[in-house]
Structure formats: structure tokens, C-alpha cells
Write an enzyme that holds these catalytic residues in place. Structure first.
Site, PDB file in Angstrom:
ATOM      1  N   THR A  85       0.815  -1.216   0.000  1.00  0.00           N
ATOM      2  CA  THR A  85       0.000   0.000   0.000  1.00  0.00           C
ATOM      3  C   THR A  85       0.856   1.276   0.000  1.00  0.00           C
ATOM      4  O   THR A  85       0.339   2.370  -0.160  1.00  0.00           O
ATOM      5  CB  THR A  85      -0.933   0.023   1.232  1.00  0.00           C
ATOM      6  OG1 THR A  85      -0.137  -0.214   2.401  1.00  0.00           O
ATOM      7  CG2 THR A  85      -1.995  -1.055   1.138  1.00  0.00           C
ATOM      8  N   GLY A  86       2.170   1.128   0.151  1.00  0.00           N
ATOM      9  CA  GLY A  86       3.066   2.289   0.058  1.00  0.00           C
ATOM     10  C   GLY A  86       3.381   2.579  -1.398  1.00  0.00           C
ATOM     11  O   GLY A  86       3.093   1.770  -2.285  1.00  0.00           O
ATOM     12  N   ILE A 122      13.807  -5.685   0.073  1.00  0.00           N
ATOM     13  CA  ILE A 122      14.358  -4.702  -0.872  1.00  0.00           C
ATOM     14  C   ILE A 122      14.936  -3.484  -0.152  1.00  0.00           C
ATOM     15  O   ILE A 122      15.917  -2.895  -0.583  1.00  0.00           O
ATOM     16  CB  ILE A 122      13.231  -4.211  -1.835  1.00  0.00           C
ATOM     17  CG1 ILE A 122      12.583  -5.394  -2.568  1.00  0.00           C
ATOM     18  CG2 ILE A 122      13.753  -3.160  -2.801  1.00  0.00           C
ATOM     19  CD1 ILE A 122      13.495  -6.168  -3.472  1.00  0.00           C
ATOM     20  N   THR A 123      14.335  -3.102   0.945  1.00  0.00           N
ATOM     21  CA  THR A 123      14.646  -1.859   1.661  1.00  0.00           C
ATOM     22  C   THR A 123      16.137  -1.636   1.902  1.00  0.00           C
ATOM     23  O   THR A 123      16.836  -2.549   2.342  1.00  0.00           O
ATOM     24  CB  THR A 123      13.946  -1.881   3.033  1.00  0.00           C
ATOM     25  OG1 THR A 123      12.599  -2.283   2.845  1.00  0.00           O
ATOM     26  CG2 THR A 123      14.026  -0.533   3.717  1.00  0.00           C
ATOM     27  N   GLU A 124      16.610  -0.400   1.643  1.00  0.00           N
ATOM     28  CA  GLU A 124      17.988  -0.068   1.985  1.00  0.00           C
ATOM     29  C   GLU A 124      18.016   0.746   3.269  1.00  0.00           C
ATOM     30  O   GLU A 124      17.003   1.286   3.689  1.00  0.00           O
ATOM     31  CB  GLU A 124      18.690   0.676   0.847  1.00  0.00           C
ATOM     32  CG  GLU A 124      18.139   2.048   0.529  1.00  0.00           C
ATOM     33  CD  GLU A 124      18.895   2.705  -0.630  1.00  0.00           C
ATOM     34  OE1 GLU A 124      20.134   2.654  -0.658  1.00  0.00           O
ATOM     35  OE2 GLU A 124      18.219   3.281  -1.512  1.00  0.00           O
ATOM     36  N   TYR A 166      21.725  -5.321 -13.105  1.00  0.00           N
ATOM     37  CA  TYR A 166      21.021  -4.979 -14.349  1.00  0.00           C
ATOM     38  C   TYR A 166      22.020  -4.933 -15.492  1.00  0.00           C
ATOM     39  O   TYR A 166      21.753  -5.379 -16.603  1.00  0.00           O
ATOM     40  CB  TYR A 166      20.313  -3.625 -14.247  1.00  0.00           C
ATOM     41  CG  TYR A 166      19.557  -3.404 -12.975  1.00  0.00           C
ATOM     42  CD1 TYR A 166      18.947  -4.473 -12.315  1.00  0.00           C
ATOM     43  CD2 TYR A 166      19.455  -2.138 -12.418  1.00  0.00           C
ATOM     44  CE1 TYR A 166      18.261  -4.281 -11.136  1.00  0.00           C
ATOM     45  CE2 TYR A 166      18.767  -1.937 -11.239  1.00  0.00           C
ATOM     46  CZ  TYR A 166      18.181  -3.007 -10.600  1.00  0.00           C
ATOM     47  OH  TYR A 166      17.509  -2.801  -9.426  1.00  0.00           O
ATOM     48  N   GLU A 214      32.011  -6.894  -5.162  1.00  0.00           N
ATOM     49  CA  GLU A 214      32.563  -5.553  -4.983  1.00  0.00           C
ATOM     50  C   GLU A 214      33.506  -5.554  -3.781  1.00  0.00           C
ATOM     51  O   GLU A 214      33.573  -6.536  -3.037  1.00  0.00           O
ATOM     52  CB  GLU A 214      31.444  -4.512  -4.821  1.00  0.00           C
ATOM     53  CG  GLU A 214      30.540  -4.746  -3.631  1.00  0.00           C
ATOM     54  CD  GLU A 214      29.346  -3.781  -3.599  1.00  0.00           C
ATOM     55  OE1 GLU A 214      28.852  -3.394  -4.657  1.00  0.00           O
ATOM     56  OE2 GLU A 214      28.912  -3.443  -2.492  1.00  0.00           O
ATOM     57  N   HIS A 229      27.702   1.608  -0.545  1.00  0.00           N
ATOM     58  CA  HIS A 229      27.180   0.486   0.227  1.00  0.00           C
ATOM     59  C   HIS A 229      27.815   0.438   1.600  1.00  0.00           C
ATOM     60  O   HIS A 229      28.999   0.714   1.747  1.00  0.00           O
ATOM     61  CB  HIS A 229      27.471  -0.842  -0.475  1.00  0.00           C
ATOM     62  CG  HIS A 229      26.567  -1.117  -1.628  1.00  0.00           C
ATOM     63  ND1 HIS A 229      26.807  -2.121  -2.530  1.00  0.00           N
ATOM     64  CD2 HIS A 229      25.429  -0.529  -2.038  1.00  0.00           C
ATOM     65  CE1 HIS A 229      25.848  -2.141  -3.430  1.00  0.00           C
ATOM     66  NE2 HIS A 229      25.004  -1.167  -3.159  1.00  0.00           N
TER      67      HIS A 229
END
Lengths: 383, 294
Positions: B17-18, B96-98, B162, B212, B250
Site C-alpha cells: 500500500t506504500g 528490498i529496503t535499503e 542490471y 565488490e 554500500h
């Protein structure tokens, strides 16, 4: 976020750890006043976000006010590994019988917290780890279970601290773990943790790095953010919420995502250029963020060309394109720009850019091509 | 075939809903992912474009039979969202949240190990997982991935994931599953978890790995590769030219005390028989070479 020693000690004191009384001084006069308040002898200690202070002459014992004045004069402005000393911590001197080392940090391989304790403190722990690894007692703490007093006591015994230091060390280490977890620290380190002549275990130095992701539950950490070491460009970028690291080249780099930004820096180097910066505009980048990014890069006098490398996941191509066009309207960009745009809605983005393209606003089909074009422009080669 | 998810995987979106949750939840549904529910205790009983909203993951699981969850909750709520998902009965969680604090990550990683050993967490701070043509959970633009294999991708970086998909698609090479494990200090899923799954997946014939600077995950992967992997691998490590002591975005990407350099990682991987490229394009070219010889 790295804390200065004095901030680290204030942080430790909040968790009940014994630290020496002291005062912050920004000038020689303030250092003298602080020493007068505390009473000599005192230590005059440079406050910088780097190690090796002692070796560089940044930590001095002062038996008298005259010595405080002399040392403060010498240490203020001193360059320690590229960090200029602007702050001094004047602290009541301690009688040291023995020096130990203690720390907690996250062991990313074990995915547990790692405590390290050594009876050989006062020197760099990396040196101890190399030359005498068995002198470091390690404990892995499961974050779910925490550090029990029993395990802590065994750990202290394993480190072979002398009998009279054990109780004091256990007490401090339990508090250190609490500070580490409760305070969301990436690192808490006491080097040296000392045994005083009169048999007390005492915190003589403090190195603390806090997790900036935890600010939402530690409102006071905003103050620490003000005292981070950043160059002018980094300060400007940070104030706009951008992930920016200053480098020393001529090609300004803007990319979305830390990995792509790092990779862009790599590729600019590989095609013979020198990146001026790392700049990650993040996932939710829009016109405002792009404008802010271009402004920061534009203010770097060394920049001769800008390479914008965007691969759209969260960021949509038309947002990026609109951002660039918007930014070009708002700021007079000094340097030519090369844009590489791919991913989500890349075609829509390219269509928006199309009518604006010129010698100073180019597009590139691939990341490597983009880097080559930007490097050529930075070197003044028209293509 | 694919790893962790497939065309039958039913997914709940915590945070549907966000604005971000809705945007990507609907994109994922358009891609073909079975987006069966959202959760929000204040909006239970409503729907987002036909996707029912439940008060909790447990209720959503009971009503829909979902086995996976995708978290689009802001960072302060991720710790409880992950535990709610595991308690609710899903066995695959994509966060997913960072910006999630490292202590939270360490806590729920170990909590899952202890109380929910069969639950696989991916992330936080990751782009998610895509099995092209079957299922896309997260923020990857579906059209950049070519279905069909034979390559599996595992990557620590979002946008470089990606880039890797893009490099392969440009060469006409498909992907079985692409897993973005994220660049945080305590990722729920490691390189090794993915390598082991790709090794076991008959459709995956080769693996592309994007690492990385920082930490030792790539070195550990190299050791796993030399002992366990029979399938060929190409790799790229971002941050070859990163200066020590500076965090490159990161939370995990930092060269400190001479450790975690790209050079050390590249050497460890090369010793394990991995073909290592100097940039994503080179790693893609190396993979094309590998695929042509399969």
C-alpha cells in the site's frame, strides 16, 4: 560515523564505563584553562579521525601549565595522516600499570559479533594479530543470545589478564557490549584499557564508529554527523543527501547505485581518464536529486567533463532525462556532459534528451563508450 | 528451471500500500509474478488494483497459500517485517529496503537460523530476484532479462546486476535466475548459497558473479568454487580503483586495513578457475566465450 576520542568517551560514560575527566579545547588558551580546571598533570591529545596519533606527536604528557601551553601550540594545526588537528582533548593523566586492548565489531563472515581482548594493549592490534596472534582472545557473540557474564568472564580469563584486573574488566566489557549493541556501533574499541597503579581497570582511549543507518532511533547522532571529516565537495554533497566521495581527477561521475558508480569510476580509469569523484544518486533519483548532483560536480573546479551513467531499476529513464534538462535550465554547467541511459523507460528518457543534444551534451550507447567520450572531452579532444 | 522461485511462486508484498511497494508490486504482477496479497494492518479488507490486503502475513498465507514475501517496508520496520514473514509461514523472504541498521540484520539473520532454519532471506538492500519469463520479485526492470538460460547470475550490487543482465541480453544469452544479494554487511543470502543452488540446477550451465570491494564474501566464494563447483564462472569485482578507508556507498563496500581489495578478490577467484573481467562488459564477453564452448 566516526567519533572523536572525546565523543567516544562521552558515549562510553553514558553506559557507565569509567573514563578520565577532561575538557575539549580548540585553542591554546582553552587548553590552558582546561588544564587549570583539571589540575596538572594532564594529557594533551589531538582529536582526529585517524590512528597513529602518538607516533605523529599528537599525544603529550604535560606536568605543568607551561608544558600544556607548549604542547597545545605544537599539536594544533599538526598534520596527522592528512588530518589537520583542530581540536584537543585535555585529560587528567593516569598512572598506568598495564595496558590492554578490547573491542567489539561485526564479523561479516561469521555473521556474529566479534569481541577481541588482549593483555598486550597500547600498540596497534593489527601488529599484535600479525606477530603474536595467540595473544588475542576472541569471542563470537550471537546477537540473539547476547553476551552473558559467564561467557565474558571466561573470555577475560582466556586473555590471561592478571587476577586483580578480571572483575573490573568483566564489568567494563559487559558495558562495552551493551554500548556496542544498544548504540548501533560498527566498532567500539578501547586501546588501551588500563590497569592503574592503584588497581582500577579504566578506559584510557575510545574509538567508536556508529552506523549512520541507525540515526532513526538515535536522534542525538545528528550532532556527530556535524563533526565528520569531509572535504568541501563532500560537505556540499552530504548536505544534499548524496553519496559522494571526492577523488582527484577531471571526469565528474554520476551514477545510480553504489556498484555502478564504483564500476564507472573503474571504467573511467581503465580508458585512461581520472575520475573526480564517486557519486551515487541512489535508487529513487528524480529531477531534484539530479540537479543537486550536477551542482555539486559543477562546483568542483577540477572537473573538465561529466559522465552520467544511469541504468534504470528504481530510477526511470524519463525522470533522469527530465532531471538533466531541468538542471541545465537551473545551473550553468561549465563542463560537457556525456549521458549513458539504459534500463527502465530508457527509450522514453532518450527521446526527451534528443532535441537537446549538442557538442556539449552527448549520449553514448554503452558504458565503455560513455567513459571514452567523457575522457576525450576532459582532455579537450573534440569528437 | 530456476533457483529459489519459479512461475508457480505466490508472493505477498509487505508494504504494497506504500508508493514504492505499489509501483513495483504492480510491475511485478504485470511481468507475470503471482502477486497474491499485500499486508497492512490498517488497510486489511481493502485491495490494491485487485490484490487483496490482509492484516498480517500469517493471514495472507492462510488465505492465499503464498510461499514467498517481498518487503517494501521503510528501514525502521524491516526487522519486525522479516520476523513477521517467517512466523507467518513463508519460506522465501526478499527484503528490498535499503538503510537497515547492521545490528538489525545480524539479529534477524541469526534469529531465522535458529527458529526458522528453512526460511531463505534475500537482502536487505537488494534488487530482488528474477527468473526471466517466470517470476520477478523486486525492482529489476523485467525487459532487460532474456529468458531461457543457460546462465545464472549472482550479484552484490543492484545496478550492476542490471548491467550484467543487459550485457548478456545484448549477446543473445539468456538467464535462468538472477539473484541480487545486496551490498549490506549481513546479507541473508550469500554468494555461496546461490552458487550451490546454481550447481544443483540442471538448466544452469554457467554462472556470472558480480562482487565488490569490502568484506571477504568473494574470497569465501572462491574457496567454495574450487571445492564444489563444476560449472564455469565469469566474474567482475567493482571498486578496483577505490581508495582505502572510503565507503563507496554500500555499507559493506570499503577497503579497510588493506583488506577487502578488489585485487585480492580477483586473484582468489582466478585461482579458483574463475574467468575475471576488468569491467562488466569484459565479464560479459568472457561469459559469451564460456557459453559458446558449452
Amino acid at each position: 560515523m566516526d567519533l572523536f576520542e572525546y565523543q567516544g568517551k562521552e558515549f562510553f560514560a553514558e553506559y557507565g564505563m569509567p573514563v578520565s575527566p577532561g575538557e575539549l579545547a580548540l585553542t591554546t588558551e582553552e587548553a590552558v584553562t582546561a588544564a587549570e580546571n583539571l589540575g596538572c598533570p594532564v594529557m594533551v591529545k589531538a582529536q582526529v579521525h585517524t590512528g597513529g596519533r602518538g607516533k605523529a606527536g599528537g599525544v603529550k604528557f604535560a606536568a605543568s601549565i607551561d608544558e600544556v601551553s607548549e604542547h597545545a601550540e605544537n599539536i594544533l594545526g599538526l598534520d596527522i595522516n592528512g588530518h589537520i588537528v583542530e581540536r584537543l582533548w585535555i585529560e587528567k593523566a593516569s598512572d598506568i600499570a598495564e595496558e590492554y586492548y578490547a573491542s567489539f565489531t561485526l564479523d561479516r563472515s561469521a555473521k556474529k559479533h566479534l569481541g577481541m581482548l588482549s593483555a598486550e594493549g597500547g600498540v596497534e592490534i593489527e601488529t599484535v594479530a600479525e606477530e603474536n596472534p595467540e595473544a588475542i582472545a576472541r569471542i563470537w557473540v550471537d546477537p540473539v543470545e547476547g553476551l552473558s557474564e559467564g561467557n565474558c568472564r571466561n573470555w577475560v580469563k582466556e586473555a590471561a589478564l592478571p587476577e586483580q584486573a578480571i572483575e573490573g574488566a568483566v564489568e567494563i566489557l559487559l558495558k562495552l557490549y551493551e554500548a556496542y549493541v544498544d548504540g548501533d556501533a560498527d566498532l567500539v574499541e578501547i586501546n588501551p584499557l588500563i590497569l592503574t597503579e592503584d588497581g582500577r581497570v579504566h578506559v584510557l582511549d575510545a574509538k567508536v564508529t556508529l552506523d549512520s543507518n541507525s540515526v532513526f532511533r538515535h536522534e542525538s547522532y545528528v550532532d556527530f554527523d556535524q563533526t565528520q571529516t569531509r572535504d568541501e565537495r563532500e560537505t556540499a554533497a552530504h548536505s544534499k543527501g548524496l553519496q559522494y566521495v571526492g577523488l582527484e581527477g577531471e571526469v565528474g561521475v554520476i551514477a545510480n547505485g553504489a556498484g555502478l558508480a564504483m564500476s564507472t569510476v573503474d571504467v573511467v580509469n581503465q580508458v585512461g581518464g581520472r575520475p573526480a569523484n564517486f557519486l551515487d544518486i541512489g535508487g529513487g533519483a528524480n529531477a531534484d536529486v539530479m540537479t543537486a548532483a550536477l551542482e555539486v560536480i559543477n562546483n568542483d573546479p577540477d572537473v573538465r567533463a561529466i559522465f552520467i551513467n544511469i541504468f534504470g531499476g528504481i530510477t526511470r529513464g524519463e525522470e533522469i532525462a527530465n532531471g538533466i534538462i531541468d538542471a541545465l535550465d537551473r545551473v550553468e554547467i561549465r563542463s560537457p556532459i556525456v549521458i549513458r541511459l539504459d534500463g527502465t523507460n530508457a527509450d522514453e528518457g532518450r527521446a526527451i534528451l534528443e532535441p537537446h543534444l549538442s557538442q556539449t551534451l552527448q549520449v553514448a550507447p554503452t558504458m565503455l563508450d560513455g567513459a571514452e567520450q567523457a575522457v576525450a572531452l576532459a582532455k579537450g579532444i573534440n569528437n | 528451471m530456476s533457483i529459489f522461485v519459479n512461475s508457480e511462486t505466490k508472493v505477498i508484498y509487505q508494504g504494497l500500500t506504500g508508493s514504492q511497494g505499489k509501483y513495483y508490486g504492480l510491475l511485478n504482477r504485470d511481468y507475470g509474478t503471482k502477486v497474491v496479497a499485500g499486508t497492512n494492518p490498517k488497510k486489511a479488507g481493502t485491495d490494491v488494483e485487485g490484490i487483496p490486503i490482509f492484516a498480517s502475513v500469517a493471514e495472507a498465507v492462510e488465505e492465499t497459500g503464498a510461499t514467498a514475501s517481498c518487503i517494501f517496508i521503510p528501514a525502521p520496520g524491516v526487522r519486525s517485517a522479516v520476523l513477521e514473514a517467517a512466523q507467518g509461514g513463508v519460506d522465501f523472504i526478499v527484503a528490498i529496503t535499503e538503510g537497515v541498521p547492521a545490528h538489525d540484520e545480524a539479529l534477524f539473520y541469526n534469529q531465522l537460523r535458529k527458529d526458522f532454519p528453512n526460511v531463505q532471506l534475500l537482502g536487505p538492500n537488494c534488487p530482488g530476484i528474477i527468473s526471466p519469463g517466470e517470476c520477478n520479485i523486486g525492482i529489476t526492470a523485467g525487459h532487460i532479462a532474456l529468458p531461457g538460460g543457460p546462465v545464472g547470475i549472482v550479484s552484490r550490487s543492484g545496478t550492476l546486476t542490471y548491467q550484467a543482465l543487459h550485457e548478456l541480453k545484448e549477446k543473445g544469452i539468456g538467464c535462468t535466475t538472477c539473484v541480487g544479494i545486496g551490498g549490506d554487511p549481513v546479507p541473508g543470502t550469500s554468494f555461496i548459497d546461490c552458487l550451490a543452488a546454481f550447481e544443483a540446477d540442471p538448466e544452469t550451465k554457467a554462472v556470472m558473479m558480480i562482487g565488490e570491494i569490502g568484506g571477504s564474501a568473494e574470497e569465501e566464494a572462491a574457496e567454495f568454487i574450487s571445492n564444489n563447483m563444476t560449472k564455469p564462472i565469469s566474474a567482475y569485482i567493482a571498486g578496483v580503483t577505490a581508495p582505502p578507508g572510503k565507503k563507496m556507498g554500500h555499507a559493506g563496500a570499503i577497503v579497510s586495513g588493506g583488506k577487502g581489495t578488489a585485487k585480492a578478490k580477483m586473484e582468489a577467484l582466478e585461482e579458483a578457475g574463475v574467468k575475471v573481467g576488468n569491467n562488466p562488459t569484459e565479464a560479459g564477453d568472457l561469459m559469451a566465450e564460456i557459453v559458446s564452448q558449452l
